[in-house]
Design an enzyme around this catalytic site. Structure first.
Site, mmCIF file in Angstrom:
data_model
loop_
_atom_site.group_PDB
_atom_site.id
_atom_site.type_symbol
_atom_site.label_atom_id
_atom_site.label_comp_id
_atom_site.label_asym_id
_atom_site.label_seq_id
_atom_site.Cartn_x
_atom_site.Cartn_y
_atom_site.Cartn_z
ATOM 1 N N THR A 17 10.084 2.884 -8.919
ATOM 2 C CA THR A 17 11.410 3.356 -9.331
ATOM 3 C C THR A 17 12.019 2.334 -10.280
ATOM 4 O O THR A 17 11.867 1.129 -10.088
ATOM 5 C CB THR A 17 12.318 3.579 -8.107
ATOM 6 N N HIS A 41 6.783 -3.194 7.284
ATOM 7 C CA HIS A 41 6.242 -4.401 7.914
ATOM 8 C C HIS A 41 5.305 -4.066 9.069
ATOM 9 O O HIS A 41 4.570 -4.946 9.563
ATOM 10 C CB HIS A 41 7.391 -5.290 8.406
#
Length: 410
Positions: free
Chosen positions: A329, A381
């Site tokens: 993006t 994560h």
């Protein structure tokens, strides 16, 4: 008489909102001529006329929510165009469809089943919103299988879906302020964007790491070859192609960023379908450059240019926005200096580009002014460790600061 019905809208899309009608009752229409615009939670599409003739009536007015196969209107084949007299106000308003019986959309599950649902069923449940515990399973000891879920989704799609009221309600404004407010209904696309972004925050263990890149080499290369590149390939040489190629190189070295979680499994994607976020008037859409690693720099730029034009015109197809493995993006085109992009679930990584800004940096012990860009990698994560995330960004930085690496695959 030919019926105009809601076409199949794509994978996991079961309903749409009626937008603008291009024709009115009494207007002559040609076969395959666009009649009405439908807005889904992914794209806006036009429904063509199934036959030539005269639009007889409109069954679903603008703003109505309709399911796949629902009647939109009808065409009197071969009739002459004639404007009908104004219909009574009551006739213009479509009759409210009866609410579907819960049992028709989702049969009760077999009592006492202890078999857990397979990952494919959980994925379908997340996409469709149908609770597997309310679906009758045909597997061992009543286990719900993928086929059972697909049948339940098909049954639910054949029934009109009532519009749910928004969960979050605000306190009413004072009368003086309320008179100066404007209330606009959220589009399907905006509702889906809001839901998916919040789901990503609630589901993933999201973290963002940053780095900066000296864009001198890419900008110099672009300035030197942009005219020749455009003359040969018919498309301008932009920055996004370099970033796509740099990310593919980094994804190849750090495969965890190109993976996703499916139940208790990690799915590593040995292909590179790169999503490119495109801002439109109706919201953000993410068309996917499939097998981007197999395209040349010119091929990537052509794809991105085509997607950008069709995204702004609302002409993207649903399958062009599915299957991405990683997303890029670019907030820099709006002037953003730094941001923390939100994951495009179920992907495990998204790269945020930002504004190129001249800043003083130390090069070889001397302070120089260089065109610098901050890069941000948001990652899940649960899949990607900090070491892998940092290494990924370093790989992208190295490729952009020395584009020769992209040519030599280093």
């Amino acid at each position: 008489m030919a019926d105009i019905r809601v076409p199949t809208l794509g994978e996991s899309v079961t309903e749409a909102t009626v937008g603008k009608w291009f024709k009115q009752p009494g207007d002559a229409v040609a076969v395959d001529e666009p009649l009405v615009e439908l807005e889904t939670d992914k794209v806006t599409l036009e429904v063509p006329a199934p036959a030539a003739g005269v639009l007889s009536d409109i069954a679903a007015q603008g703003g109505a929510t309709v399911a796949v196969g629902a009647l939109l209107g009808s065409i009197k084949e071969g009739g002459a165009a004639a404007k009908p007299a104004a219909a009574p106000a009551a006739a213009a308003k479509p009759a409210e469809a009866p609410k579907p019986a819960p049992a028709a959309a989702a049969p009760a599950a077999a009592a006492g089943t202890t078999m857990p649902a397979p990952p494919s069923v959980k994925k379908l449940a997340a996409e469709s919103g149908i609770d597997p515990s309310k679906v009758e399973g045909s597997g061992v000891r009543g286990q719900v299988l993928k086929g059972d879920m697909l049948n339940a989704i098909e049954r639910a799609a054949s029934q009109p879906t009532p519009v749910q009221a928004p969960v979050q309600m605000r306190a009413p404004s004072p009368a003086d302020d309320a008179a100066r407010e404007e209330r606009v209904r959220m589009t399907k696309l905006r509702q889906t964007i809001a839901r998916r972004l919040k789901d990503a925050q609630n589901t993933a263990a999201m973290l963002t790491t940053f780095n900066e890149v000296d864009m001198s080499a890419v900008m110099g290369l672009r300035a030197q070859y942009k005219d020749l590149f455009e003359k040969k390939n018919g498309v301008k040489l932009g920055f996004m192609g370099f970033f796509v190629k740099a990310c593919i190189q980094a994804l190849h070295d750090i495969p965890a960023v190109n993976a996703e979680i499916d139940g208790t499994d990690l799915v590593y994607k040995n292909y590179y379908h790169i999503g490119i976020a495109v801002g439109t008037e109706k919201g953000l859409v993410v068309p996917v450059v499939r097998d981007a690693d197999q395209l040349s720099l010119a091929g990537v730029e052509k794809k991105i240019n085509d997607f950008g034009k069709r995204a702004r015109d609302g002409q993207l197809k649903i399958d062009e926005m599915q299957g991405g493995t990683f997303t890029i993006t670019n907030g820099g085109i709006y002037g953003s200096l730094m941001s923390t992009p939100i994951l495009n679930a179920p992907q495990s990584g998204i790269l945020g580009m930002h504004k190129i800004q001249e800043r003083p940096v130390v090069v070889g012990g001397k302070i120089e002014i260089r065109p610098m860009m901050y890069l941000a990698l948001s990652y899940d994560h649960r899949i990607v460790d900090g070491r892998e995330a940092v290494t990924f960004l370093v790989r992208v930085k190295e490729c952009l600061e020395d584009p020769t690496r992209l040519v030599l695959d280093l």
